[in-house]
Design an enzyme around this catalytic site. Structure first.
Site, PDB file in Angstrom:
ATOM      1  N   CYS A   1       0.799  -1.237   0.000  1.00  0.00           N
ATOM      2  CA  CYS A   1       0.000   0.000   0.000  1.00  0.00           C
ATOM      3  C   CYS A   1       0.826   1.279   0.000  1.00  0.00           C
ATOM      4  O   CYS A   1       0.578   2.176  -0.807  1.00  0.00           O
ATOM      5  CB  CYS A   1      -0.946   0.007   1.202  1.00  0.00           C
ATOM      6  SG  CYS A   1      -2.201  -1.288   1.170  1.00  0.00           S
ATOM      7  N   PHE A   2       1.788   1.387   0.901  1.00  0.00           N
ATOM      8  CA  PHE A   2       2.511   2.653   1.053  1.00  0.00           C
ATOM      9  C   PHE A   2       3.237   3.083  -0.226  1.00  0.00           C
ATOM     10  O   PHE A   2       3.063   4.221  -0.686  1.00  0.00           O
ATOM     11  CB  PHE A   2       3.481   2.586   2.227  1.00  0.00           C
ATOM     12  CG  PHE A   2       2.814   2.678   3.577  1.00  0.00           C
ATOM     13  CD1 PHE A   2       1.525   3.182   3.709  1.00  0.00           C
ATOM     14  CD2 PHE A   2       3.474   2.269   4.723  1.00  0.00           C
ATOM     15  CE1 PHE A   2       0.908   3.280   4.943  1.00  0.00           C
ATOM     16  CE2 PHE A   2       2.875   2.360   5.965  1.00  0.00           C
ATOM     17  CZ  PHE A   2       1.585   2.864   6.080  1.00  0.00           C
TER      18      PHE A   2
END
Length: 250
Positions: A75-76
């Site tokens: 995600c990041f």
């Protein structure tokens, strides 16, 4: 438990909010990491004291404010890239998150440089990497510190013998690196034959294996999150605490 209350908004706002949340967190992580890099050069400073003090301010909070290694996972990195792409598409500067990405890349390169420096002091150049998943208790290795470190070490072409271990991530790691590295689940026995160990994830098996070592084991532990910083084992082993001043400018 820390999730915000539900909000109703347009689809466009919701999409931007989703991307912005993770992007903001990566900015917070990178700020803490930059503080660690500063403290590494300033005698008698302690990044954990600083972040814990700043985190008391409710405008900041202590969540995701732990200095250490680069962010990773699924995600990041994706949402930071997406935020930059969105800014670019609407004609706005991407300088802020370019800097976030630069700090993230620096953490990975700095760790590789530190590992290579320590391995240069040894004859066997054998390293064990404790943690290939992007965080503890998951098999996901996407953009993990361990994966990026292995890639950097393989590119260095210094005849390094790389051993990796992870409770859940070995299968995915083997699919990625095939026969380029050695895989082990016998952590303590493998550590006894290594010159350097990089403690990346706070897995119980890793900590217990380190506790079993003593001075006759000529191994340097690079503690990426200062997990052993206040532990009595500091006096028994050569432990490098990431982000702590080591007496010389790197």
């Amino acid at each position: 438990e820390n999730n915000p209350p539900l909000k109703t908004m347009s689809l466009a706002s919701a999409e931007i909010a989703k991307v912005s949340l993770n992007a903001y967190i990566t900015m917070k992580i990178s700020f803490a990491n930059n503080l660690a890099n500063i403290c590494e050069q300033v005698p008698n400073s302690d990044v954990d004291d600083i972040t814990s003090a700043i985190g008391l301010d409710k405008r900041i909070s202590p969540f995701f404010f732990k200095a250490g290694m680069s962010y990773g996972g699924t995600c990041f990195p994706r949402d930071t890239f997406a935020f930059n792409n969105l800014s670019n598409n609407v004609g706005l500067s991407t300088n802020l998150f370019d800097a976030v990405s630069d700090i993230n890349d620096y953490q990975d390169n700095h760790l590789a440089d530190l590992v290579l420096k320590e391995l240069s002091k040894s004859q066997n150049k054998r390293i064990i990497i404790l943690g290939m998943a992007f965080k503890a208790a998951t098999p996901v290795i996407d953009e993990s510190v361990g994966v990026k470190l292995v890639k950097n070490l393989l590119q260095s072409d210094n005849g390094i013998d790389i051993v990796i271990t992870d409770p859940l991530g070995l299968k995915n790691s083997e699919s990625l690196f095939t026969d380029k590295v050695t895989y082990t689940s016998s952590i303590h026995d493998s550590m006894k034959n290594c010159d350097v160990a990089v403690l990346i994830n706070n897995e119980k098996e890793f900590i217990e294996s380190i506790y079993k070592l003593d001075k006759k084991n000529k191994i340097t532990i690079i503690d990426c999150w200062r997990l052993l910083k206040n532990n009595p084992i500091q006096g028994k082993l050569n432990i490098i605490n990431w982000g702590i001043h080591r007496g010389v400018k790197e």
